[in-house]
Design an enzyme around this catalytic site. Structure first.
Site, PDB file in Angstrom:
ATOM      1  N   GLU A  45       0.963  70.924  12.854  1.00  0.00           N
ATOM      2  CA  GLU A  45      -0.483  71.046  12.671  1.00  0.00           C
ATOM      3  C   GLU A  45      -0.772  71.146  11.171  1.00  0.00           C
ATOM      4  OE1 GLU A  45      -3.843  74.153  14.507  1.00  0.00           O
ATOM      5  OE2 GLU A  45      -1.749  74.764  14.337  1.00  0.00           O
ATOM      6  N   LYS A 116      -8.323  69.706  18.403  1.00  0.00           N
ATOM      7  CA  LYS A 116      -7.956  70.999  18.987  1.00  0.00           C
ATOM      8  C   LYS A 116      -9.124  71.630  19.738  1.00  0.00           C
ATOM      9  CE  LYS A 116      -5.677  75.300  17.457  1.00  0.00           C
ATOM     10  NZ  LYS A 116      -5.233  76.017  16.242  1.00  0.00           N
ATOM     11  N   CYS A 154      -1.081  73.787  19.125  1.00  0.00           N
ATOM     12  CA  CYS A 154      -0.865  75.195  18.805  1.00  0.00           C
ATOM     13  C   CYS A 154      -1.463  76.172  19.826  1.00  0.00           C
ATOM     14  CB  CYS A 154      -1.374  75.465  17.394  1.00  0.00           C
ATOM     15  SG  CYS A 154      -0.727  76.987  16.649  1.00  0.00           S
TER      16      CYS A 154
END
Length: 268
Positions: A45, A116, A154
Site C-alpha cells: 500500500e 480502499k 490492508c
C-alpha cells in the site's frame, strides 16, 4: 505427476516521500521477482508515496491513473512480462484528500483498479482525515493464465465481507497491498487474518506489507487451506510461490463452504 503452476510474488519494501526513489526500488524488486519466476508481483500500500505522519504533501504528490507512476509500471510490466500490483496515491476530486488506490498493471496498461473501502480510523489513527473512501462497486478482476485475481487493501482484512465479495466473483487469488502498522499483537492479527480470509473463502491470499519500524513486515502468500507457502520476514525482499492452478478447484470440491452458505453480503 506434474501440475501447471503460476508464479506469484510479494515484494516487501518501505515506500518513502521520494516518488523517484520508490519507483527505483519497485523496478529492482520486480526484476528479482521476474528472475525468480513470478508472473504477478504485489507491492505494498502507498507504494508511490508515503510519509508518516500524514500531512498535506499527500495531496501534493497524488497522481492520476494515467500519471508517471502507472506509466512506469506499464513499461516495467512490458519489459519483464509481469503483472505489477501496487498502491497508488491517487488524486481525489476535492483537491484536499487523496484516494488510497491499488492498480494492477500489465504490458497494455491498467488491468484493474481498487480504492480502499475501509479507512484506518483505529488504533489512534485517522486515515479518513486525509483519504477519501472508495465507492462500493462490483470488484474489478483480472486473469493470468486462467487464474482470477481480485484486490483489497490492508484494513479491509478486518472486514470479512470484502473478501466474500471477491469469493462471490469466483476469485482464485486475493491480492492485499498493506501498510499494517506495528503495535501490540499486530503481527498476530496480520498473520491470523490473512490465514482466516484464505481458509473461509478457499482461495489464495498474497499480501505485501511495509517492513519495520512502521509496518510489521511478514509479507506472505497463503494457500486455500490456510498454509503459509512463503514469507519474507522483516527484510526488504521478494518471496515467490509457484501455485498450482488447480488447487482452488480441488480444495472447493472437498470443502464446498462457499456453496453451503446461507447468508449473502449486502452494503450498508
Amino acid at each position: 505427476m506434474s501440475h501447471e503452476t503460476l508464479g506469484i510474488a510479494v515484494a516487501q519494501f518501505a515506500p518513502s516521500a521520494s516518488r523517484e526513489g520508490n519507483l527505483a526500488v519497485i523496478s529492482d524488486l520486480a526484476r528479482v521477482a521476474a528472475d525468480r519466476g513470478a508472473d504477478v508481483v504485489v507491492f505494498p500500500e502507498y507504494s508511490s508515496y508515503f510519509i508518516d505522519p500524514f500531512d498535506p504533501s499527500l495531496a501534493e504528490n497524488a497522481e492520476d491513473l494515467d500519471g508517471s507512476f502507472v506509466r512506469t509500471l506499464t513499461a516495467l510490466a512490458a519489459e519483464l512480462d509481469l503483472v505489477v500490483v501496487a498502491g497508488l496515491l491517487e488524486k481525489a476530486d476535492d483537491g484536499r484528500r487523496v484516494r488510497n488506490t491499488v492498480v494492477a498493471v500489465g504490458a497494455g496498461g491498467i488491468r484493474s483498479v481498487y480504492r480502499k473501502l475501509h479507512l484506518y480510523d483505529a488504533f489512534g489513527q485517522r486515515e479518513s482525515d486525509w483519504v477519501e473512501p472508495g465507492e462500493i462497486a462490483p470488484p474489478q478482476l483480472f486473469e493470468v493464465r486462467g487464474l482470477r485475481f481480485g484486490l483489497m487493501t490492508c484494513y479491509d482484512l478486518r472486514f470479512p465481507e470484502v473478501s466474500r465479495t471477491l469469493a462471490d466473483a469466483r476469485v482464485d487469488v486475493a491480492l492485499v497491498p498493506a501498510e499494517w502498522v506495528r503495535g501490540p499483537l499486530k503481527e498476530h492479527h496480520w498473520t491470523t487474518l490473512l490465514s482466516a480470509r484464505a481458509i473461509e473463502n478457499t482461495f489464495f491470499v498474497a499480501a505485501a506489507d511495509h517492513p519495520p519500524p512502521l509496518g510489521v513486515g511478514h509479507s506472505m502468500i497463503v494457500d486455500p487451506q490456510g498454509v503459509t507457502l512463503v514469507q519474507v520476514g522483516t527484510a526488504i525482499d521478494v518471496a515467490v510461490a509457484h501455485v498450482d492452478l488447480a488447487a482452488v478447484e480441488r480444495v472447493r470440491r472437498v470443502n464446498p463452504a462457499l456453496e453451503l452458505r446461507r447468508y449473502r453480503v449486502t452494503p450498508r
